[in-house]
Structures are given as structure tokens and as C-alpha cells.
Design an enzyme around this catalytic site. Structure first.
Site, PDB file in Angstrom:
ATOM      1  N   ASP A 103       1.509   2.259   4.472  1.00 56.97           N
ATOM      2  CA  ASP A 103       1.398   2.876   5.792  1.00 56.97           C
ATOM      3  C   ASP A 103       2.621   2.501   6.624  1.00 56.97           C
ATOM      4  OD1 ASP A 103      -1.093   3.751   5.029  1.00 56.97           O
ATOM      5  OD2 ASP A 103      -2.144   2.059   5.958  1.00 56.97           O
TER       6      ASP A 103
HETATM    7  N1  URA Z   1      -3.791  -0.324   2.057  1.00 52.53           N
HETATM    8  C1  URA Z   1      -3.692   0.128   3.328  1.00 52.53           C
HETATM    9  O1  URA Z   1      -4.677   0.311   4.003  1.00 52.53           O
HETATM   10  N2  URA Z   1      -2.474   0.374   3.813  1.00 52.53           N
HETATM   11  C2  URA Z   1      -1.332   0.163   3.116  1.00 52.53           C
HETATM   12  O2  URA Z   1      -0.243   0.397   3.622  1.00 52.53           O
HETATM   13  C3  URA Z   1      -1.464  -0.299   1.794  1.00 52.53           C
HETATM   14  C4  URA Z   1      -2.696  -0.529   1.291  1.00 52.53           C
END
Ligand code: URA
Length: 238
Positions: A103
Site C-alpha cells: 500500500d
Molecule cells: N498488507 C496490507 O494490508 N498492506 C500492505 O501494504 C501489505 C500487506
């Protein structure tokens, strides 16, 4: 391959931007000015320069990058800086892409390569590549939490996660810290797992991906895989 495609893949911008670059007489192939976007070139055989700098071409490139928050793990983005923007011009290769997605607000290890089959396999559920994250949440992680994660969490939409390993570092009603290891890569998986437990992730950093560790790589920096680490990759290519 076409010159404009090669330059776009090497990180010199969109096809439109690359066309402008060619028209502004900054691109040479084997010393000769290139004026046509559709010129067919062989980067492994010819010397291509942009504004006097030689485009490096090698068939394989493998980098580990420490993604800062705010940067997107995509090849291109209209609004935000991408992980590929953090790769210096000299290290850019055709076809570089980040393996999997973090993310925008997640920090940490991103593997960047131009080896397409490798990325596919590292992400394929059959290979069960472990990913470990350091997590901070806004409430307690009680002693029952590891078993909750180990049992396979079910999301509200019915998706059931594979067992995950939770190692609590500290716990309080204000902030708790832990390491979580998962072997899948579902969308927002870690955040959703903790939500299912009843707490909110306030900070997330990926510290390892398969055999690779982030170590003390500074934020925003990257390094090539060592020869030893590249040998580890062979397990995923056989
Ligand atoms: N899980 C998440 O919620 N976000 C990420 O960026 C990676 C794994």
C-alpha cells in the site's frame, strides 16, 4: 524492439514523453542521431545514449528497495512518485517492475526485477513465499492473538486466509507492536487481518520477503542482490 518502447521501459517517461525526447534530438544509436520513434533497436547489441548518457542494458536485474511511505509500488503513476522513480538512471533496465504491491502508506522491502517469470512465481500461491511485516496497532494484542491468526482468519466477504504467525513484541491499550508472517498476498491483507481481530494498523513495514531481508537499508535506498541471494532465486525458477 522499438526505440520508443525501449526508452519508456527504461524509465524515461510515457511513450508521449519519450517521443518528445527523440524529437528533441537527444537520443543516439551507435553514435547516430535517432529521429524515428519506431526505429527498431537491439539494446544488447547496440549502444544507445540519451543526452550523452549510455543506457545500460542487461538481461537480468534484481534490486531490493526500502520503500518510503507515500511512494507507490507500481511501474508508473500519474500522481505519485513510484518505486521505479527511486532507481537511478544508470541502474534502470528495460522491463523493470516491482514484484507485488505494498500500500502507499506501507514502508519496507520491495523486490524490483525485470525477470517476468520470477515475479510471477514469487507471487503464485503454489510457492508460499513468506512475507514478514513489522506492525503497530492502536490497541492491545492479547495472549490469545497468535492463535487467532494461526487459525486462518475469515474476512467478512468470506475469504479465508492461510494460517499466519504472529509474534507480539509489546502490548498496551495505546499501541502494540508485533511481527506477522503471511504466505499470501491478498489485497490489504495484513490490515484486514488485524481489523478482523478488532484493532487498527497504524504503521506497517515489510521486513522480509522470501529469503530476502531488509536489513539496515536506509529508507528510499536500494541495493542489488548479492550473488549468494541470486542463488536463492534459482529455487523459484526451476
Ligand atoms: N498488507 C496490507 O494490508 N498492506 C500492505 O501494504 C501489505 C500487506
Amino acid at each position: 524492439m522499438r526505440l520508443d518502447k525501449l526508452l519508456a521501459q527504461a524509465g524515461f517517461g510515457s511513450r508521449g514523453q519519450v517521443k518528445k525526447l527523440i524529437r528533441s534530438r537527444q537520443v543516439r544509436v551507435d553514435g547516430r542521431l535517432a529521429t524515428a520513434d519506431n526505429l527498431i533497436v537491439a539494446p544488447s547489441l547496440q549502444t544507445i545514449t540519451v543526452s550523452g548518457k549510455q543506457l545500460s542494458y542487461s538481461s537480468d536485474a534484481y534490486y531490493i528497495l526500502n520503500k518510503p511511505a507515500g511512494v507507490v509500488s507500481a511501474g508508473r503513476d500519474e500522481q505519485h512518485q513510484t518505486v521505479l522513480d527511486l532507481i537511478e538512471l544508470n541502474d534502470r533496465r528495460t522491463g523493470l517492475y516491482p514484484v507485488g504491491r505494498l500500500d502507499r502508506d506501507t514502508e519496507g522491502l520491495v523486490l524490483i526485477t525485470n525477470n517476468g517469470p520470477l515475479g510471477f512465481r514469487l507471487l503464485h500461491p503454489r510457492y508460499h513465499v513468506d512475507k514478514t511485516y513489522y506492525v503497530e496497532v492502536n490497541d492491545e494484542l492479547r495472549p490469545d492473538a497468535p492463535a487467532f491468526f494461526e487459525n486462518g482468519i475469515a474476512f467478512l466477504d468470506g475469504i479465508v486466509c492461510k494460517p499466519a504467525k504472529l509474534q507480539i513484541i509489546s502490548s498496551s491499550s495505546e499501541i502494540s507492536c508485533a511481527y506477522i508472517t503471511i504466505s499470501e498476498g491478498k489485497f490489504h491483507q495484513v490490515k484486514k487481518m488485524f481489523l478482523a481481530y478488532g484493532v487498527k494498523v497504524t504503521y506497517l513495514r515489510r521486513v522480509s520477503f522470501g529469503p530476502f531481508d531488509l536489513g539496515d537499508l536506509p529508507e528510499g535506498a536500494y541495493r542489488e542482490l548479492t550473488e549468494e541471494e541470486k542463488k536463492d532465486l534459482k529455487d523459484y525458477l526451476d
